[in-house]
Design a protein around this motif. Structure first.
Motif, PDB file in Angstrom:
ATOM      1  N   ASP A  67       0.832  -1.199   0.000  1.00 25.50           N
ATOM      2  CA  ASP A  67       0.000   0.000   0.000  1.00 25.50           C
ATOM      3  C   ASP A  67       0.871   1.254   0.000  1.00 25.50           C
ATOM      4  O   ASP A  67       0.572   2.229  -0.704  1.00 25.50           O
ATOM      5  N   TRP A  70       2.152   1.942  -3.500  1.00 25.34           N
ATOM      6  CA  TRP A  70       1.123   2.565  -4.330  1.00 25.34           C
ATOM      7  C   TRP A  70       0.881   4.017  -3.944  1.00 25.34           C
ATOM      8  O   TRP A  70       0.601   4.863  -4.802  1.00 25.34           O
ATOM      9  N   ARG A  71       0.984   4.332  -2.648  1.00 26.50           N
ATOM     10  CA  ARG A  71       0.742   5.700  -2.201  1.00 26.50           C
ATOM     11  C   ARG A  71       1.788   6.675  -2.739  1.00 26.50           C
ATOM     12  O   ARG A  71       1.524   7.880  -2.837  1.00 26.50           O
ATOM     13  N   LEU A  73       2.912   6.721  -5.697  1.00 25.52           N
ATOM     14  CA  LEU A  73       2.640   7.052  -7.095  1.00 25.52           C
ATOM     15  C   LEU A  73       1.867   8.373  -7.167  1.00 25.52           C
ATOM     16  O   LEU A  73       0.893   8.570  -6.446  1.00 25.52           O
ATOM     17  N   THR A  75      -0.685  10.652  -8.519  1.00 28.09           N
ATOM     18  CA  THR A  75      -1.915  10.617  -9.323  1.00 28.09           C
ATOM     19  C   THR A  75      -2.485  12.014  -9.559  1.00 28.09           C
ATOM     20  O   THR A  75      -3.598  12.166 -10.061  1.00 28.09           O
ATOM     21  N   LEU A  94       4.962   5.723 -11.996  1.00 28.56           N
ATOM     22  CA  LEU A  94       5.054   4.318 -11.599  1.00 28.56           C
ATOM     23  C   LEU A  94       6.495   3.829 -11.685  1.00 28.56           C
ATOM     24  O   LEU A  94       6.996   3.158 -10.775  1.00 28.56           O
ATOM     25  N   ILE A 108       4.045  -5.741  -5.583  1.00 30.95           N
ATOM     26  CA  ILE A 108       2.895  -5.553  -6.463  1.00 30.95           C
ATOM     27  C   ILE A 108       2.444  -6.874  -7.060  1.00 30.95           C
ATOM     28  O   ILE A 108       1.251  -7.163  -7.148  1.00 30.95           O
ATOM     29  N   LYS A 113      -3.734  -5.865  -4.922  1.00 31.41           N
ATOM     30  CA  LYS A 113      -4.008  -4.574  -5.576  1.00 31.41           C
ATOM     31  C   LYS A 113      -5.363  -4.011  -5.158  1.00 31.41           C
ATOM     32  O   LYS A 113      -6.045  -3.361  -5.942  1.00 31.41           O
ATOM     33  N   ALA A 118      -3.917   1.672  -4.370  1.00 30.39           N
ATOM     34  CA  ALA A 118      -3.895   0.941  -5.638  1.00 30.39           C
ATOM     35  C   ALA A 118      -5.163   1.204  -6.438  1.00 30.39           C
ATOM     36  O   ALA A 118      -5.117   1.391  -7.664  1.00 30.39           O
ATOM     37  N   ALA A 121      -4.989   4.675  -8.011  1.00 31.00           N
ATOM     38  CA  ALA A 121      -4.115   4.707  -9.182  1.00 31.00           C
ATOM     39  C   ALA A 121      -4.831   4.127 -10.397  1.00 31.00           C
ATOM     40  O   ALA A 121      -4.759   4.682 -11.503  1.00 31.00           O
ATOM     41  N   THR A 122      -5.520   3.009 -10.199  1.00 29.85           N
ATOM     42  CA  THR A 122      -6.239   2.377 -11.306  1.00 29.85           C
ATOM     43  C   THR A 122      -7.398   3.246 -11.774  1.00 29.85           C
ATOM     44  O   THR A 122      -7.632   3.407 -12.979  1.00 29.85           O
ATOM     45  N   LEU A 147       0.615  -1.184 -16.310  1.00 29.72           N
ATOM     46  CA  LEU A 147       1.244  -1.728 -15.105  1.00 29.72           C
ATOM     47  C   LEU A 147       2.283  -2.776 -15.461  1.00 29.72           C
ATOM     48  O   LEU A 147       3.414  -2.752 -14.963  1.00 29.72           O
TER      49      LEU A 147
END
Length: 224
Positions: A67, A70-71, A73, A75, A94, A108, A113, A118, A121-122, A147
């Protein structure tokens, strides 16, 4: 009572974020297999019980590390920019995150995810692609491909937890020798390309990978 008070003091001076940051540092340096609750407790100078207040087991700890990756990244896209510029920014962010954490690709790939970071991001990638004119199915496939492209680029550079620069250089040297010693009558192009095929210039490697991906997606875009 004294022991209980000591455990409480350990627990209160630790936060989940402190534990996660130190866990990432260990995993980046030595790989996920080296990361255990006991090892992390030693790194933090506490008893394992202090960590169990935050994470019941290693699986929960790894989920928190994933997590955190992902944080990191970014966005925060510029919605006024063309959609493909926004998509490039997401992919480049990424790559920055994956390259800064050698263990990130493992996390990952192993994770579900489903963390909020996550999912955000998606969601951001899908929104960019939908506004670019792609339907739901196309957007989903392209987001997944983005990805995997990021993971592939980082893993093919040879960023592995626990490897020193010298060890990485030795791996490349051995690969170069193996290619150079192939029968030249059967593999003339591989022999002559032994050096570039066994080494990786990061600036070229990542720029080419991102350029090819974005160019391919733009070529598919409706009315672009």
């Amino acid at each position: 009572m004294a022991a209980t008070n000591a455990q409480e003091a350990e627990r209160t001076r630790l936060s989940k974020q402190v534990v996660v940051e130190r866990g990432l540092a260990v995993a980046d340096a030595e790989g996920l297999d080296a990361l255990t609750i006991r090892r992390l407790a030693t790194e933090l100078g506490v008893t394992p019980m202090a960590l169990y207040w935050h994470f019941r087991n290693k699986e929960e700890l790894l989920a928190a590390l994933g997590d955190q990756v992902w944080r990191e990244l970014d966005t925060n896209i510029d919605r006024a920019a063309p959609w493909h510029v926004q998509m490039r920014g997401l992919l480049e962010s990424l790559l920055d995150v994956l390259r800064s954490h050698p263990c990130a690709s493992q996390l990952i790939l192993a994770g579900e995810k489903q963390s909020d970071a996550a999912l955000l991001a998606t969601e951001t990638a899908l929104d960019v692609l939908r506004r670019g004119g792609f339907d739901n199915g196309q957007a989903a496939e392209i987001a997944r491909s983005a990805l995997w492209t990021g993971l592939m680029l980082v893993m093919s550079e040879g960023l592995k937890p626990g490897l020193t620069e010298a060890e990485r250089a030795e791996e490349q040297r051995r690969a170069r020798v193996r290619l150079a010693l192939l029968p030249p009558d059967r593999f003339p192009r591989l022999v002559e390309a032994a050096e570039p095929m066994s080494s990786c210039e990061p600036d070229i490697h990542y720029k080419l990978g991102v350029d090819v991906f974005i160019a391919g997606v733009r070529a598919m875009a409706p009315g672009d």
